[in-house]
Design a protein around this motif. Sequence first.
Motif, PDB file in Angstrom:
ATOM      1  N   LEU A 196     -25.634  28.286 -12.868  1.00 25.05           N
ATOM      2  CA  LEU A 196     -27.145  27.370 -12.367  1.00 25.05           C
ATOM      3  C   LEU A 196     -27.477  26.501 -12.743  1.00 25.05           C
ATOM      4  CD1 LEU A 196     -28.263  31.277 -11.466  1.00 25.05           C
ATOM      5  CD2 LEU A 196     -27.229  29.674  -9.290  1.00 25.05           C
ATOM      6  N   PRO A 197     -27.705  25.490 -12.046  1.00 30.25           N
ATOM      7  CA  PRO A 197     -28.091  24.354 -12.941  1.00 30.25           C
ATOM      8  C   PRO A 197     -29.209  24.838 -13.429  1.00 30.25           C
ATOM      9  CG  PRO A 197     -28.727  24.266 -10.355  1.00 30.25           C
ATOM     10  CD  PRO A 197     -27.772  24.961 -10.482  1.00 30.25           C
ATOM     11  N   PRO A 198     -29.226  23.694 -14.315  1.00 32.51           N
ATOM     12  CA  PRO A 198     -30.682  24.000 -15.380  1.00 32.51           C
ATOM     13  C   PRO A 198     -31.640  24.678 -14.154  1.00 32.51           C
ATOM     14  CG  PRO A 198     -29.326  22.487 -16.910  1.00 32.51           C
ATOM     15  CD  PRO A 198     -28.578  22.763 -15.405  1.00 32.51           C
ATOM     16  N   ALA A 199     -31.682  22.804 -12.957  1.00 33.48           N
ATOM     17  CA  ALA A 199     -33.340  23.491 -12.972  1.00 33.48           C
ATOM     18  C   ALA A 199     -33.766  24.639 -12.018  1.00 33.48           C
ATOM     19  CB  ALA A 199     -32.618  22.607 -11.909  1.00 33.48           C
ATOM     20  N   VAL A 200     -32.789  24.899 -12.151  1.00 32.90           N
ATOM     21  CA  VAL A 200     -33.069  26.749 -11.197  1.00 32.90           C
ATOM     22  C   VAL A 200     -33.347  27.361 -12.438  1.00 32.90           C
ATOM     23  CG1 VAL A 200     -31.715  28.700 -10.515  1.00 32.90           C
ATOM     24  CG2 VAL A 200     -31.875  26.459  -9.567  1.00 32.90           C
ATOM     25  N   THR A 201     -33.094  27.626 -13.828  1.00 34.78           N
ATOM     26  CA  THR A 201     -32.791  28.835 -14.800  1.00 34.78           C
ATOM     27  C   THR A 201     -34.003  28.102 -15.687  1.00 34.78           C
ATOM     28  OG1 THR A 201     -30.961  27.553 -15.815  1.00 34.78           O
ATOM     29  CG2 THR A 201     -30.921  29.383 -14.868  1.00 34.78           C
ATOM     30  N   VAL A 202     -34.628  26.830 -15.949  1.00 33.92           N
ATOM     31  CA  VAL A 202     -35.092  26.298 -16.869  1.00 33.92           C
ATOM     32  C   VAL A 202     -36.276  25.616 -16.515  1.00 33.92           C
ATOM     33  CG1 VAL A 202     -35.297  24.335 -18.819  1.00 33.92           C
ATOM     34  CG2 VAL A 202     -33.125  25.467 -18.772  1.00 33.92           C
ATOM     35  N   ILE A 216     -29.433  26.938  -4.907  1.00 36.73           N
ATOM     36  CA  ILE A 216     -28.765  27.560  -5.071  1.00 36.73           C
ATOM     37  C   ILE A 216     -27.624  27.716  -3.966  1.00 36.73           C
ATOM     38  CG2 ILE A 216     -28.335  30.200  -4.584  1.00 36.73           C
ATOM     39  CD1 ILE A 216     -30.148  30.746  -6.498  1.00 36.73           C
ATOM     40  N   ALA A 217     -28.019  27.023  -2.300  1.00 39.79           N
ATOM     41  CA  ALA A 217     -27.044  26.508  -1.641  1.00 39.79           C
ATOM     42  C   ALA A 217     -26.424  25.388  -2.269  1.00 39.79           C
ATOM     43  CB  ALA A 217     -28.205  26.063  -0.524  1.00 39.79           C
ATOM     44  N   ALA A 218     -26.839  24.693  -2.964  1.00 38.83           N
ATOM     45  CA  ALA A 218     -25.842  23.205  -2.922  1.00 38.83           C
ATOM     46  C   ALA A 218     -25.346  23.760  -4.191  1.00 38.83           C
ATOM     47  CB  ALA A 218     -26.720  22.675  -4.249  1.00 38.83           C
ATOM     48  N   TYR A 219     -25.360  25.225  -4.955  1.00 39.84           N
ATOM     49  CA  TYR A 219     -23.920  25.522  -5.919  1.00 39.84           C
ATOM     50  C   TYR A 219     -23.688  27.023  -5.534  1.00 39.84           C
ATOM     51  CZ  TYR A 219     -23.192  29.235  -9.626  1.00 39.84           C
ATOM     52  OH  TYR A 219     -22.944  29.803 -11.023  1.00 39.84           O
ATOM     53  N   ASP A 220     -23.514  27.322  -4.325  1.00 41.15           N
ATOM     54  CA  ASP A 220     -23.094  28.355  -3.335  1.00 41.15           C
ATOM     55  C   ASP A 220     -21.604  27.574  -2.781  1.00 41.15           C
ATOM     56  OD1 ASP A 220     -24.141  31.009  -4.120  1.00 41.15           O
ATOM     57  OD2 ASP A 220     -25.381  30.420  -1.813  1.00 41.15           O
ATOM     58  N   ALA A 221     -22.240  26.075  -2.484  1.00 39.24           N
ATOM     59  CA  ALA A 221     -21.443  25.269  -1.709  1.00 39.24           C
ATOM     60  C   ALA A 221     -20.482  24.250  -2.620  1.00 39.24           C
ATOM     61  CB  ALA A 221     -22.159  23.959  -0.950  1.00 39.24           C
ATOM     62  N   ALA A 222     -20.160  24.007  -3.876  1.00 39.33           N
ATOM     63  CA  ALA A 222     -20.014  24.483  -4.808  1.00 39.33           C
ATOM     64  C   ALA A 222     -18.824  24.676  -5.610  1.00 39.33           C
ATOM     65  CB  ALA A 222     -20.558  23.030  -5.893  1.00 39.33           C
ATOM     66  N   ARG A 223     -19.224  25.744  -5.504  1.00 44.74           N
ATOM     67  CA  ARG A 223     -17.683  27.024  -5.793  1.00 44.74           C
ATOM     68  C   ARG A 223     -17.221  27.477  -5.070  1.00 44.74           C
ATOM     69  NH1 ARG A 223     -20.621  31.364 -10.651  1.00 44.74           N
ATOM     70  NH2 ARG A 223     -18.569  31.504 -10.430  1.00 44.74           N
ATOM     71  N   PRO A 224     -15.864  28.325  -5.109  1.00 45.09           N
ATOM     72  CA  PRO A 224     -14.891  28.315  -4.475  1.00 45.09           C
ATOM     73  C   PRO A 224     -15.603  30.099  -3.753  1.00 45.09           C
ATOM     74  CG  PRO A 224     -14.127  27.391  -5.898  1.00 45.09           C
ATOM     75  CD  PRO A 224     -14.924  27.614  -6.435  1.00 45.09           C
ATOM     76  N   ARG A 225     -15.412  30.109  -2.605  1.00 50.60           N
ATOM     77  CA  ARG A 225     -15.504  31.341  -2.208  1.00 50.60           C
ATOM     78  C   ARG A 225     -15.244  32.383  -2.974  1.00 50.60           C
ATOM     79  NH1 ARG A 225     -19.153  30.894   2.185  1.00 50.60           N
ATOM     80  NH2 ARG A 225     -18.911  33.135   2.729  1.00 50.60           N
ATOM     81  N   ALA A 226     -15.547  33.916  -3.228  1.00 51.48           N
ATOM     82  CA  ALA A 226     -14.400  34.827  -4.097  1.00 51.48           C
ATOM     83  C   ALA A 226     -14.667  36.152  -3.315  1.00 51.48           C
ATOM     84  CB  ALA A 226     -16.009  34.875  -5.274  1.00 51.48           C
ATOM     85  N   ALA A 237     -14.772  40.404   4.179  1.00 53.54           N
ATOM     86  CA  ALA A 237     -15.066  38.827   4.277  1.00 53.54           C
ATOM     87  C   ALA A 237     -13.886  38.483   3.849  1.00 53.54           C
ATOM     88  CB  ALA A 237     -16.277  38.892   3.646  1.00 53.54           C
ATOM     89  N   PRO A 238     -12.999  38.579   5.417  1.00 54.94           N
ATOM     90  CA  PRO A 238     -11.825  37.231   4.842  1.00 54.94           C
ATOM     91  C   PRO A 238     -11.601  36.343   4.271  1.00 54.94           C
ATOM     92  CG  PRO A 238     -11.230  39.062   6.928  1.00 54.94           C
ATOM     93  CD  PRO A 238     -13.113  39.065   6.580  1.00 54.94           C
ATOM     94  N   GLU A 239     -12.921  35.195   4.486  1.00 54.29           N
ATOM     95  CA  GLU A 239     -12.974  33.824   4.216  1.00 54.29           C
ATOM     96  C   GLU A 239     -13.230  33.949   2.650  1.00 54.29           C
ATOM     97  OE1 GLU A 239     -16.809  35.592   5.877  1.00 54.29           O
ATOM     98  OE2 GLU A 239     -14.903  35.711   6.342  1.00 54.29           O
ATOM     99  N   GLY A 240     -13.739  35.675   1.823  1.00 56.75           N
ATOM    100  CA  GLY A 240     -14.297  35.336   0.827  1.00 56.75           C
ATOM    101  C   GLY A 240     -15.926  35.595   0.904  1.00 56.75           C
ATOM    102  N   CYS A 241     -17.064  34.886  -0.402  1.00 59.58           N
ATOM    103  CA  CYS A 241     -18.135  35.216  -0.311  1.00 59.58           C
ATOM    104  C   CYS A 241     -18.711  33.870  -1.250  1.00 59.58           C
ATOM    105  CB  CYS A 241     -18.700  36.362  -0.916  1.00 59.58           C
ATOM    106  SG  CYS A 241     -18.311  37.752   0.623  1.00 59.58           S
ATOM    107  N   SER A 242     -20.024  33.266  -0.726  1.00 64.66           N
ATOM    108  CA  SER A 242     -19.955  32.693  -1.532  1.00 64.66           C
ATOM    109  C   SER A 242     -20.802  33.543  -3.277  1.00 64.66           C
ATOM    110  CB  SER A 242     -21.886  32.098  -1.275  1.00 64.66           C
ATOM    111  OG  SER A 242     -22.745  32.483  -0.887  1.00 64.66           O
ATOM    112  N   TRP A 243     -21.332  32.977  -3.860  1.00 65.27           N
ATOM    113  CA  TRP A 243     -21.854  33.455  -4.583  1.00 65.27           C
ATOM    114  C   TRP A 243     -23.086  34.600  -4.726  1.00 65.27           C
ATOM    115  CZ3 TRP A 243     -27.273  32.767  -7.081  1.00 65.27           C
ATOM    116  CH2 TRP A 243     -26.871  33.527  -8.500  1.00 65.27           C
ATOM    117  N   SER A 244     -24.056  33.397  -4.277  1.00 60.34           N
ATOM    118  CA  SER A 244     -25.319  34.189  -3.615  1.00 60.34           C
ATOM    119  C   SER A 244     -25.132  36.008  -2.764  1.00 60.34           C
ATOM    120  CB  SER A 244     -26.537  33.295  -3.354  1.00 60.34           C
ATOM    121  OG  SER A 244     -25.956  32.611  -2.109  1.00 60.34           O
ATOM    122  N   GLU A 245     -24.212  35.201  -1.996  1.00 60.38           N
ATOM    123  CA  GLU A 245     -23.864  36.541  -1.369  1.00 60.38           C
ATOM    124  C   GLU A 245     -23.358  37.850  -2.079  1.00 60.38           C
ATOM    125  OE1 GLU A 245     -21.448  37.611   3.347  1.00 60.38           O
ATOM    126  OE2 GLU A 245     -21.161  35.697   2.083  1.00 60.38           O
TER     127      GLU A 245
END
Length: 271
Positions: A196-202, A216-226, A237-245
């Motif tokens: 997560l970016p420092p803007a979220v945790t710091v 977090i929405a931007a972070y989800d979009a940047a990470r591959p679905r898992a 979820a055949p398409e995978g899930c975002s980090w937050s999901e």
Amino acid sequence: MTDPRPLLETRFGHLPFAPPAEVPEALAALLDRRVTRRYRAEPIAAPLLDTVLAAAASAPSKSDMQQWSVVVLQDAARIAAIADWIGTMPWIREAPVLLVFCADVRRGRDICARHGRKHANDNLDTFLNATVDASLAMGMCIAAADAAGLGTCPISYVRNHLEKVAPLLALPEGVFPVAGLTLGWPAARNPTSPRLPPAVTVHRERYDASREAEAIAAYDAARPRAKPRYPEIHGPAPEGCSWSENVARQLSVPERAGFRAWLRARGFALD
């Protein structure tokens, strides 16, 4: 000295702030820390292992009370037993060493008794202090292992099998496993885990989550679905899930529901 910008960009997906032009190698190694889930079939020499554990003992400790212990497993059959109980982490079995870091309140109780004094802080705060002590020691162990060219992977799932792990390790009352840590020579390096970016945790001067959802929405979009967590409960979820999901999926399913009862039965007051 090392340019930290490529390391920060890899960790966060972008450059979240303007770092110094160069940082010491030790700091760069921390920015490049990675988990290891593949190990070579090669033992760790005892002098090196003991030195890594000495680094763990060099961690800060609440009031210098050092309320932690570590159980070192090198017997392949005992390591395999824990790997089999967990069932989903084959790298546990591959590692030549499995460390189990424990919060240790027993030692303080015994010290009080030997000095003829009553332990008046056998409570939730001491439980938390001991847990933090064990966690700090494990963090130092991870950094020391990385510096020595070794690889590690924390294993919280040892707490899913307390009724088996505790007897295997002969843990007395007042001692509980915080986490395991595989340790060995890497056969391969895992990719850098995005964070997560420092803007979220710091938070500066005061806690402020006003822009968290957007970040977090931007972070989800940047990470591959898992791979989806708990598909047997939440559905596939055949398409995978975002980090937050996936975080929401996991946190919405009760885990280790008997942990508090086990701790109380093992002599932790938690009051």
